[in-house]
Design an enzyme around this catalytic site. Structure first.
Site, PDB file in Angstrom:
ATOM      1  N   GLU A 263      55.942  61.852  45.262  1.00  0.00           N
ATOM      2  CA  GLU A 263      57.240  62.391  45.414  1.00  0.00           C
ATOM      3  C   GLU A 263      57.524  62.811  46.916  1.00  0.00           C
ATOM      4  OE1 GLU A 263      57.462  66.190  43.373  1.00  0.00           O
ATOM      5  OE2 GLU A 263      59.700  66.295  43.969  1.00  0.00           O
TER       6      GLU A 263
ATOM      7  N   ASN B 253      64.107  63.662  44.683  1.00  0.00           N
ATOM      8  CA  ASN B 253      64.964  64.592  44.259  1.00  0.00           C
ATOM      9  C   ASN B 253      66.382  64.531  44.237  1.00  0.00           C
ATOM     10  OD1 ASN B 253      62.805  66.981  43.592  1.00  0.00           O
ATOM     11  ND2 ASN B 253      62.110  66.182  45.493  1.00  0.00           N
TER      12      ASN B 253
ATOM     13  N   GLU C 201      64.113  62.706  39.916  1.00  0.00           N
ATOM     14  CA  GLU C 201      63.879  64.178  39.363  1.00  0.00           C
ATOM     15  C   GLU C 201      65.023  64.815  39.421  1.00  0.00           C
ATOM     16  OE1 GLU C 201      60.654  65.658  41.247  1.00  0.00           O
ATOM     17  OE2 GLU C 201      59.164  64.160  40.806  1.00  0.00           O
TER      18      GLU C 201
ATOM     19  N   GLU D 162      52.909  70.402  37.544  1.00  0.00           N
ATOM     20  CA  GLU D 162      53.062  70.796  39.181  1.00  0.00           C
ATOM     21  C   GLU D 162      52.246  71.722  39.542  1.00  0.00           C
ATOM     22  OE1 GLU D 162      57.552  69.617  40.459  1.00  0.00           O
ATOM     23  OE2 GLU D 162      57.398  71.474  39.526  1.00  0.00           O
TER      24      GLU D 162
HETATM   25  P1  C2E Z   1      59.855  70.731  43.694  1.00  0.00           P
HETATM   26  O1  C2E Z   1      60.896  69.400  43.499  1.00  0.00           O
HETATM   27  O2  C2E Z   1      59.577  71.187  42.543  1.00  0.00           O
HETATM   28  O3  C2E Z   1      58.597  70.035  44.448  1.00  0.00           O
HETATM   29  C1  C2E Z   1      57.418  70.546  44.448  1.00  0.00           C
HETATM   30  C2  C2E Z   1      57.212  71.807  45.285  1.00  0.00           C
HETATM   31  O4  C2E Z   1      55.941  72.111  45.067  1.00  0.00           O
HETATM   32  C3  C2E Z   1      56.948  71.195  46.552  1.00  0.00           C
HETATM   33  O5  C2E Z   1      57.472  72.332  47.657  1.00  0.00           O
HETATM   34  C4  C2E Z   1      55.369  70.893  46.910  1.00  0.00           C
HETATM   35  O6  C2E Z   1      54.829  71.014  48.196  1.00  0.00           O
HETATM   36  C5  C2E Z   1      54.915  71.974  45.986  1.00  0.00           C
HETATM   37  N1  C2E Z   1      53.590  72.132  45.457  1.00  0.00           N
HETATM   38  C6  C2E Z   1      52.886  70.709  44.919  1.00  0.00           C
HETATM   39  N2  C2E Z   1      51.822  70.949  44.630  1.00  0.00           N
HETATM   40  C7  C2E Z   1      51.579  72.359  45.070  1.00  0.00           C
HETATM   41  C8  C2E Z   1      50.345  73.508  44.675  1.00  0.00           C
HETATM   42  O7  C2E Z   1      49.333  72.938  43.866  1.00  0.00           O
HETATM   43  N3  C2E Z   1      50.510  74.605  45.032  1.00  0.00           N
HETATM   44  C9  C2E Z   1      51.697  74.940  45.649  1.00  0.00           C
HETATM   45  N4  C2E Z   1      51.696  76.351  46.106  1.00  0.00           N
HETATM   46  N5  C2E Z   1      52.819  74.178  45.895  1.00  0.00           N
HETATM   47  C10 C2E Z   1      52.742  73.188  45.353  1.00  0.00           C
HETATM   48  P2  C2E Z   1      58.399  71.795  48.922  1.00  0.00           P
HETATM   49  O8  C2E Z   1      57.958  70.455  49.339  1.00  0.00           O
HETATM   50  O9  C2E Z   1      58.315  73.061  49.775  1.00  0.00           O
HETATM   51  O10 C2E Z   1      59.630  71.622  48.381  1.00  0.00           O
HETATM   52  C11 C2E Z   1      60.337  72.585  47.548  1.00  0.00           C
HETATM   53  C12 C2E Z   1      61.576  72.099  46.746  1.00  0.00           C
HETATM   54  O11 C2E Z   1      62.743  71.711  47.543  1.00  0.00           O
HETATM   55  C13 C2E Z   1      61.403  71.030  45.797  1.00  0.00           C
HETATM   56  O12 C2E Z   1      60.780  71.721  44.632  1.00  0.00           O
HETATM   57  C14 C2E Z   1      62.618  70.483  45.454  1.00  0.00           C
HETATM   58  O13 C2E Z   1      63.424  71.113  44.834  1.00  0.00           O
HETATM   59  C15 C2E Z   1      63.463  70.734  46.980  1.00  0.00           C
HETATM   60  N6  C2E Z   1      63.285  69.591  47.671  1.00  0.00           N
HETATM   61  C16 C2E Z   1      62.297  68.712  48.490  1.00  0.00           C
HETATM   62  N7  C2E Z   1      62.748  67.916  49.306  1.00  0.00           N
HETATM   63  C17 C2E Z   1      64.005  67.448  48.671  1.00  0.00           C
HETATM   64  C18 C2E Z   1      64.967  66.591  49.068  1.00  0.00           C
HETATM   65  O14 C2E Z   1      64.600  65.484  49.702  1.00  0.00           O
HETATM   66  N8  C2E Z   1      66.031  66.611  48.460  1.00  0.00           N
HETATM   67  C19 C2E Z   1      66.548  67.788  47.738  1.00  0.00           C
HETATM   68  N9  C2E Z   1      67.862  67.729  47.198  1.00  0.00           N
HETATM   69  N10 C2E Z   1      65.690  68.669  47.430  1.00  0.00           N
HETATM   70  C20 C2E Z   1      64.439  68.561  47.987  1.00  0.00           C
HETATM   71 CA    CA Z   2      59.242  70.645  40.361  1.00  0.00          CA
HETATM   72 CA    CA Z   3      60.842  67.758  42.429  1.00  0.00          CA
END
Ligand code: C2E
Ligand code: CA
Ligand code: CA
Ligand code: CA
Length: 283
Positions: A63, A122, A154, A241
């Site tokens: 992802e 995303n 997604e 996840e």
């Molecule tokens: P998401 O799409 O639900 O992405 C999964 C989040 O869970 C990611 O946080 C990832 O780093 C985190 N994660 C994965 N495995 C684990 C784990 O085992 N433990 C914990 N504590 N966390 C885990 P991240 O990278 O901080 O992203 C947060 C949210 O921001 C994403 O949730 C998504 O909704 C949004 N996002 C990230 N990148 C983009 C992007 O390029 N465009 C858009 N529109 N939204 C984005």
């Molecule tokens: Ca997610």
């Molecule tokens: Ca996602």
């Protein structure tokens, strides 16, 4: 007057709250003031988090997750800026930047003859209301010569609570082009079983919230395995996840969950690190 009284030696709750609000507001201002410049400066970076097939433990996809690296080196998480950009509309510019970076990386890999891999991106709910989103996105796929079957979109379920009919049409138009569609963060907020049976999707992503307890209780397990078997019965693949423990893996395997994404396996990492991990040849 209220402010005067809290300026004494000990701060009241009001002062702390006031301070907090002030910090929040100025942080938001700073983010908005810098966002355009940051995009030009390449301060936004794409990280990749591997997705694992649970029974073979092999990496089957990744992802794309954005990070904001300030000139100072400080890295900001998307939760700190995506919600702001969704409010002010900048998320469209940012996402297309992320898509472009991701697709050009994938193109490099394919040109070097590496095995195909599915990359998830995303899609903010904002985009689904933009009439030209699909055309613009298809334009990028053409530019980088990427077959849509390698791209998983997604979509977050929290935007699904209204206008389900319209959403079915939108998702169908994506699917007709060959993209894989997943419903993101399932179970986190506005989930409904109606969505599950109505939306023409391929993959269900179980929200991290389900796995936030170190030891899952009996109730949690019943709910999770119930959702998984429901989804599988509807012909969907299931990704969990936020998987952090072997105990969770064992339980997910018993529940026939297909894939997982989580710190137990890998954290999101810079592209170069992902290439090393998979022994991907790049230019
Ligand atoms: P998401 O799409 O639900 O992405 C999964 C989040 O869970 C990611 O946080 C990832 O780093 C985190 N994660 C994965 N495995 C684990 C784990 O085992 N433990 C914990 N504590 N966390 C885990 P991240 O990278 O901080 O992203 C947060 C949210 O921001 C994403 O949730 C998504 O909704 C949004 N996002 C990230 N990148 C983009 C992007 O390029 N465009 C858009 N529109 N939204 C984005
Ligand atoms: Ca997610
Ligand atoms: Ca996602
Ligand atoms: Ca999320």
């Amino acid at each position: 007057l209220a402010r005067k009284t809290v300026k004494g030696t000990h701060k009241s709750d009001f002062a702390i709250y006031d301070n907090f609000l002030h910090t929040q507001v100025s942080k938001e201002k700073m983010i908005e003031n810098r966002m355009n410049e940051a995009l030009k400066n390449n301060e936004f970076i794409v990280y990749l988090q591997p997705k694992i097939d649970l029974s073979s433990r092999k990496i089957v996809g990744a992802e794309a997750l954005v990070r904001w690296r300030f000139p100072s080196g400080q890295i900001l998480s998307p939760n700190d800026f995506i919600p702001i950009f969704e409010k002010n509309g900048f998320v469209t510019d940012l996402d297309f930047y992320v898509y472009e970076k991701t697709l050009s990386t994938l193109q490099k890999w394919l040109l070097q003859g590496n095995p195909e891999i599915i990359i998830s991106i995303n899609v903010s709910g904002i985009h689904l209301n933009e009439a030209n989103f699909l055309d613009r996105f298809l334009g990028l796929l053409e530019k980088y010569n990427i077959p849509p079957r390698l791209i998983e979109l997604e979509i977050t379920e929290s935007i699904f609570f209204k206008e389900l009919d319209r959403l079915v049409l939108i998702i169908n138009s994506f699917r007709q082009k060959g993209f894989l569609i997943s419903i993101d963060d399932f179970g986190s907020g506005y989930s409904s079983l109606n969505m599950l049976k109505t939306l023409p999707i391929d993959i269900l992503k179980l929200d991290r919230e389900f796995f936030m307890w170190n030891e899952m209780g009996v109730q949690d397990k019943i709910v999770i395995s119930g959702i998984i078997s429901l989804a599988k019965g509807l012909g969907l693949k299931v990704v969990s996840e936020g998987v952090e423990t072997e105990e969770q893996v064992e339980f997910l395997l018993e529940s026939s969950c297909d894939m997982a994404q989580g710190y137990l396996f890998y954290k999101p990492m810079p592209v170069e690190e992902f290439e090393k991990l998979l022994d991907i040849k790049s230019i």
